[in-house]
Write a protein that holds these residues in place. Structure first.
Motif, short mmCIF file in Angstrom:
data_model
loop_
_atom_site.label_atom_id
_atom_site.label_comp_id
_atom_site.label_asym_id
_atom_site.label_seq_id
_atom_site.Cartn_x
_atom_site.Cartn_y
_atom_site.Cartn_z
N PRO A 168 -1.30 -5.40 12.20
CA PRO A 168 -0.08 -5.29 13.00
C PRO A 168 -0.34 -5.52 14.49
O PRO A 168 -1.47 -5.44 14.96
N ARG B 136 0.84 -1.20 0.00
CA ARG B 136 0.00 0.00 0.00
C ARG B 136 0.88 1.25 0.00
O ARG B 136 1.86 1.35 0.72
N SER C 124 -3.19 0.50 11.35
CA SER C 124 -3.69 -0.63 10.57
C SER C 124 -2.60 -1.10 9.63
O SER C 124 -1.57 -0.42 9.44
N GLY C 125 -2.81 -2.25 9.01
CA GLY C 125 -1.87 -2.82 8.06
C GLY C 125 -2.39 -4.16 7.59
O GLY C 125 -3.38 -4.69 8.10
N ARG D 247 -0.58 -5.69 0.01
CA ARG D 247 -0.26 -5.80 1.43
C ARG D 247 0.10 -4.40 1.93
O ARG D 247 0.36 -3.50 1.14
N ALA D 248 0.12 -4.25 3.26
CA ALA D 248 0.37 -2.92 3.81
C ALA D 248 1.26 -3.02 5.03
O ALA D 248 0.98 -3.79 5.96
N ALA D 249 2.35 -2.24 5.00
CA ALA D 249 3.10 -2.01 6.22
C ALA D 249 2.21 -1.19 7.15
O ALA D 249 1.25 -0.56 6.72
N PRO D 250 2.48 -1.19 8.46
CA PRO D 250 1.61 -0.44 9.37
C PRO D 250 1.52 1.05 8.97
O PRO D 250 2.50 1.66 8.55
N TYR D 251 0.33 1.59 9.14
CA TYR D 251 0.13 3.02 8.90
C TYR D 251 -0.82 3.55 9.96
O TYR D 251 -1.66 2.83 10.49
N ASN E 110 4.34 -5.21 11.64
CA ASN E 110 4.01 -6.49 10.99
C ASN E 110 5.21 -6.86 10.13
O ASN E 110 6.27 -6.22 10.21
#
Length: 1194
Positions: free
Chosen positions: A376, A270, A371-372, A344-348, A422
């Motif tokens: 996470p 993301r 979120s992530g 996919r998403a690293a934490p934000y 995460n």
């Protein structure tokens, strides 16, 4: 019970959130507070090995924090490394790498800032050295390929940090296309090769941006051969003659060079960039298209690059996951590939924890929400130590991503770290809890002046600090009440917002901050200014070169603001040229040139706002003349002309005008031949024979015509027979026995050759079969004599020259000359429609007797006499013309009760025919005209006499007269009537000429309406006005009435005035009687006076402006008989002889004479029926009316 606990927990949580939001304040640096990190290096820190390493870590706090570092998870003692120093009052490390390798200091670093109130930590900072390795030594053998096949040139650059930027070059940057392009991996792809792709210097370059170095691969040689050359080359290399078949590479449907297979998977994080690539090979070169199988592309973030081979989506979100399909196709078929994209998403962050300032025993909350994908995990630490290993605090409660504080105590200040992580990354946030007791203080500068533009947003700051958090209130000017509600909005940070500021909002504002420990206030000022507006914008200008142009820019602004006018040209400064003159509200450009064209913008700036407007200047000029005229496709009667347009000078060419000159007939004269649209540069010209053509072209734009082009070369055409005949042929006669034939002669251009003549032919239609002809030259008409009158002829005129005759001519028709008609209309009669209108009817004359074109009929008519008189009327003929083949016509405007005569005759273009015999008709009675006169006589206090004459136009037999009268009140001004009374009506016989009205009101104004009547009704009325006043007083009354008009009071109706006037009148009457007696004792009257008494007295009707009422005229020829009065019946007779007395006495009447010879007898007997006035007769003889023998003087 459980439900009640839930509600209580929710209430407490809401209270904590509100306390948290209200207390998220900045703490002034002079107050105690835990450390806050203000600056740190990025998590992934790539360093240049040629420069010193600087790892940033700065923080604030009270007291100022101290700093320490860890490296790879253990304490980093900077005192033990002489190459590492820490900046004063900062935690920033500086590593001197001179004489050292930078890679020695690679690792994971973390900074710690602490004071007595807590400890803050930085992110994990990964230090890595940038690398730009050399390409390995290699030898690239030549690549030999057959024309039409696909080819991939591999780059395979060395791995660097960060990855290098790849590009291909030969002597210059290699051009790419849909056939040849570079892939995302750096390789060069050929969908199919051409012979032109043969070269020895395909070089792949790798640019390493961190070190600003470029590495290159060894050059690659590519040889593209046709089939025969390819087989020979391969045979020489491999000693095999049949290495390839003898078939050439033909067209083929597409396949993908990259990616392989029909589907593949792609994962993207993301917020990053998604790039999908499809490169197809085939012949002809395939086209690539893209689609998303499960939705639409995000238009604002999507682009298709590399000749549609690469799909790029920026700032990827979870919604971009799905299946994407690329298709390569040519006319032989298509190939597809599907990408299964997962996101996919690293934490934000969703909610970053913020600092808390709490007073003792207050509540607060820290929220760390993120979120992530995958979800996470969240861990808490206090002062850098996992919270589970920290000292227990009963006021603190940790629930997942939230820490709640209840009734905090002094000394419980600390810094809390929230770590969210995460598999794709982590987030770290520091937030402190500072427990303070502090009275309010306003941090906004005192007496600050805010200036805003009217109708814009005004924001007045009141940044305040205190613990507990102070409450902010605002006042304006007198501080009579707090500012709440429209138009004021109190923001959470204490600022006051006015959404739409107006002039009335200007003034002094006071903000007050108070808590339980004290109060603080501050004053600010708001000034609302008028907006800057351009009232008259510069207008679009189109001017010719060397003219002056003026752009106006009139502006209105607040008078307290200092404006600055700036002019720009095409977004930049005006040229440094004295021709540009800038005034306060205009820009003048003198003697413009083509370089002055562009967009001019006026900008009015103040310290608060600005307004701008733009206009375009276009310089136009006459177009340049066309050039390079060329004649092609030359034929006997046509040629094609081409030219090159000249410069249009910013005004599009509307059309081209093509002219020609004929050096054979009109040398030096140019004539317009045709026009073509401005978008064309060729014209197909139709030509005439026997012309020596030279052409030229002119261009036309909005300014005008260009100068003519240079003439083309001469193009002569050969002579030929005429291809057209004269037009405008006319056939008519000028006399009764001729026929004139005329035409428009051909021009020299139409003659088509020498020896032009005209063959004139004619014959009588339907009578003669053969044509009579004559050949003439140099004329445009021919007269044929001896022709029968008005016969229809057919005529033809044909052109002839030395090379033949023209085409068959058109047959025209016309008549020979006309003569007068010979027969009058038959069965002529009249039908009387009313007293003024009659209809005349007739039968049309036979066509043969017209002897020409019948134009119509004329009716001649005249009034013979009136039906009640036998003497003839003066005959004055009138004529009405009725065009066409009419058989009737109306005669309007006739006199009623009259005898008319008329006749009818036909006419043609030559003239009129004989008339029919005269016919007569009589018009019936109509209403009469006005009476000839109406006057007032013998006005007394209660009676008066009206006298009148019959109408001039009786229009029938008079049946009587109608008299209507009514009283009227005086109006302002002399002799005018105001409101009128009821109308009384009196019918009078036709033989009366006067009437006496008795028993009238004393001294009263009357208005009379008098009209004559016939059997058809009443005619128009005459009007008169009179006052019932004694005759001797009449003049005096009018004079007094006039003099007192301004202060009008009708004294004639006052009793005292009437008595006075009657006494004066009686006295005057006595004096007159005495004088009369004395005079009659010896007086003699001349006979002339007697005769004068019987002439027609000329009565004067009442005139409103001189106030006379029917007095006799002073005319010397119409004096009344002295000592007598006019007959009461008003009858006036005109005598045939001045010395005849018969008419006075009737048929032997007893007329009496006094001793002095004066006539004192009564008028009696029957009056003869003679014209009374102007020769008009009365319908009946008037009856005599006896009068008194007593004579009175008026």
């Amino acid at each position: 019970m459980e439900r009640m606990r839930t509600r209580t927990s929710a209430a407490v949580f809401l209270m904590l959130i509100l306390g948290y939001l209200g207390n998220a304040l900045e703490v002034p640096l002079d107050l105690p507070q835990p450390p806050t990190i203000t600056h740190q290096s990025p998590k992934d820190y790539i360093i240049d090995p040629r420069e010193n390493i600087v790892i940033h870590c700065d923080a604030k706090g009270k007291p100022h924090p101290s700093f320490s570092w860890t490296r790879n998870g253990t304490h980093f003692d900077i005192d033990q490394d002489s190459k590492v120093t820490m900046k004063p009052r900062s935690g920033t490390l500086v590593v001197d790498i001179s004489g050292e390798k930078a890679e020695t200091y690679e690792g994971v670093y973390q900074c710690t800032a602490r004071n007595e109130h807590g400890t803050a930590v930085s992110n994990n900072i990964v230090i890595r050295q940038s690398r730009s390795p050399l390409w390995s030594k290699e030898r690239n053998p030549p690549i030999v390929v057959q024309e039409g096949v696909s080819l991939v040139l591999e780059c395979r650059p060395p791995a660097g940090l960060p990855p290098p930027i790849i590009f291909w070059m030969n002597n210059s940057k290699l051009p790419q296309s849909s056939r040849v392009s570079q892939g995302l991996n750096g390789d060069l792809y050929f969908s199919n090769v051409l012979a032109e792709d043969t070269r020895k210097d395909y070089i792949c370059y790798a640019r390493f941006p961190h070190t600003q170095t470029i590495q290159q691969k060894q050059p690659i040689t590519v040889m593209v051969l046709d089939l025969d050359a390819f087989n020979e080359t391969v045979a020489a290399l491999y000693n095999e003659t049949d290495f390839f078949s003898d078939g050439s590479v033909g067209e083929r449907k597409p396949t993908f060079l990259i990616p392989s297979g029909s589907s593949s998977s792609k994962m993207v994080l993301r917020g990053e960039v998604l790039e999908l690539e499809c490169i197809a090979e085939g012949l002809p070169t395939p086209e690539v298209s893209w689609m998303k199988m499960s939705g639409e592309f995000p238009a604002s973030r999507t682009s298709v690059l590399q000749f549609k081979k690469t799909l790029r989506i920026e700032n990827v979100s979870e919604a971009d996951a799905g299946d994407y399909r690329c298709t390569g196709h040519n006319h032989l078929g298509s190939v597809h590939h599907t990408f299964h994209v997962t996101v996919r998403a690293a934490p934000y962050w969703i909610s970053v924890p913020r600092n808390l300032v709490l007073a003792p025993r207050e509540n607060g909350i820290l929220i760390c929400r993120a979120s992530g994908i995958p979800k996470p995990t969240i861990t808490w630490a206090m002062n850098g130590i996992p919270i589970e290993n920290s000292p227990r605090d009963p006021s603190r409660k940790v629930e997942g991503d939230t820490i709640m504080f209840a009734e905090v105590q002094t000394g419980s200040s600390a810094v809390y770290q929230c770590n969210v992580s995460n598999e794709y990354g982590y987030l770290l946030a520091n937030s402190f809890v500072n427990v303070l007791s502090e009275a309010p203080r306003v941090l906004t500068p005192a007496n600050k002046v805010y200036q805003v533009i009217s109708n814009s947003r005004a924001l007045l700051d009141c940044y305040a600090f205190g613990s507990p958090v102070p409450k902010i209130t605002w006042f304006k000017d007198s501080r009579s009440s707090t500012l709440e509600g429209d138009p004021y909005i109190l923001l959470a940070n204490g600022s006051l917002e006015i959404h739409v500021a107006q002039a009335a909002n200007s003034g002094k504002y006071t903000c007050v901050a108070r808590n339980s420990l004290g109060i603080s206030e501050n004053h600010v000022y708001l000034e609302v200014k008028e907006p800057t507006r351009i009232l008259k914008q510069p207008e679009y200008k189109v001017v010719r070169r060397s003219k002056d142009v003026v752009f106006e820019c009139k502006v209105k602004h607040d008078p307290t603001l200092i404006p600055t006018m700036t002019w720009l040209k095409d977004g930049g400064e005006l040229p440094d040229d004295e021709r540009f003159v800038v005034d306060s509200d205009s820009l003048t450009i003198m003697e413009v040139t083509e370089e002055d064209a562009g967009t001019y913008t006026c900008i009015m700036n103040t310290t608060l706002d600005q307004d701008s407007a733009s206009a375009t200047l276009t310089i136009v000029e006459y177009p340049e003349p066309p050039t390079d005229l060329e004649l092609t496709d030359m034929k006997p009667k046509s040629v094609q002309l081409t030219w090159i347009p000249g410069d249009e000078h910013n005004s599009p060419i509307h059309k081209f005008l093509i002219q020609y000159s004929d050096s054979l007939h009109h040398h030096g004269h140019w004539h317009n031949l045709t026009e073509v649209p401005g978008t064309k540069t060729t014209a197909h010209l139709k030509l005439s024979p026997y012309v020596h053509y030279t052409f030229r072209v002119l261009a036309l734009n909005a300014v005008g015509f260009s100068s003519p082009s240079q003439p083309s070369r001469m193009y002569p055409t050969n002579p030929a027979a005429p291809d057209e005949n004269p037009d405008r042929v006319e056939v008519f006669g000028t006399e009764h026995d001729n026929l004139l034939i005329s035409w428009k002669p051909l021009t020299g251009l139409q003659a088509n050759g020498p020896g032009l003549q005209y063959l004139v032919m004619w014959r009588q239609k339907d009578v003669e079969k053969d044509w009579t002809s004559v050949t003439v030259a140099n004329v445009s008409k021919f007269m044929v004599s001896g022709m029968p009158t008005f016969m229809l002829y057919e005529v033809k005129v044909q052109a002839i020259n030395n090379y033949g005759i023209g085409p068959d001519p058109i047959v025209f028709s016309g008549y020979s000359g006309e003569d007068l008609p010979i027969q009058p209309p038959d069965n002529v009669h009249a039908l009387v429609l009313n007293s003024t209108l009659a209809e005349v009817r007739w039968e049309p004359v036979p066509v043969k007797t017209v002897r020409g074109h019948l134009q119509g009929y004329r009716v001649y008519y005249w009034r013979e006499r009136s039906l009640h008189k036998h003497n003839p009327h003066h005959v004055e003929q009138q004529v009405l013309t009725f065009s066409g083949n009419r058989i009737h016509g109306l005669l309007p405007g006739l006199q009623p009760y009259s005898l008319y005569w008329f006749n009818v005759r036909a006419f043609n273009r030559k003239g009129e025919g004989p008339p029919c015999s005269n016919q007569q008709f009589e018009t019936p009675e109509g209403v009469p005209g006005r009476p000839s006169f109406l006057r007032i006589a013998n006005t007394n206090l209660d009676s008066l006499t009206l006298e009148w004459g019959p109408p001039y136009e009786q229009n029938g037999r008079l049946t009587g007269y109608s008299l209507k009268y009514q009283t009227g009140e005086p109006a302002p001004g002399p002799c005018h009537l105001g409101r009128l009374g009821p109308v009384e009506e009196l019918s009078l016989p036709a033989n009366e000429t006067s009437v006496t009205l008795l028993n009238l009101k004393y001294s009263t104004r009357y208005k009379f309406y008098f009209s004559a009547e016939t059997g058809q009704g009443s005619g128009p009325a005459l009007t008169e006005e009179a006052i019932t006043v004694c005759p001797a007083l009449l003049l005096l009354l009018c004079v007094c009435d006039s003099a007192m008009a301004a202060r009008q009071v009708d004294i004639a109706t006052q009793g005292w005035f009437i008595g006075l006037m009657c006494a004066i009148a009686l006295l005057i009457l006595i004096l007159l009687i005495i004088c009369f007696i004395q005079r009659n004792k010896g007086g003699k009257y001349p006979v002339k006076e007697k005769e004068d008494a019987h002439t027609d007295p000329e009565f004067q009707p009442m005139k409103e402006d001189d106030c006379t009422f029917g007095e006799y005229s002073d005319n010397e020829d119409h004096k009344p008989l002295k000592g007598s009065r006019s007959p009461s019946n008003g009858t006036v007779r005109r005598d045939n002889s001045d010395d005849s007395l018969v008419d006075y006495g009737g048929d032997g009447g007893d007329g009496q004479f006094n001793e002095d010879g004066s006539f004192i007898g009564q008028y009696s007997g029957k009056s003869s029926t003679r014209d009374i006035i102007g020769g008009h007769e009365s319908s009946e003889a008037p009856s005599p009316v006896n009068t008194s023998a007593m004579n009175s003087f008026v």
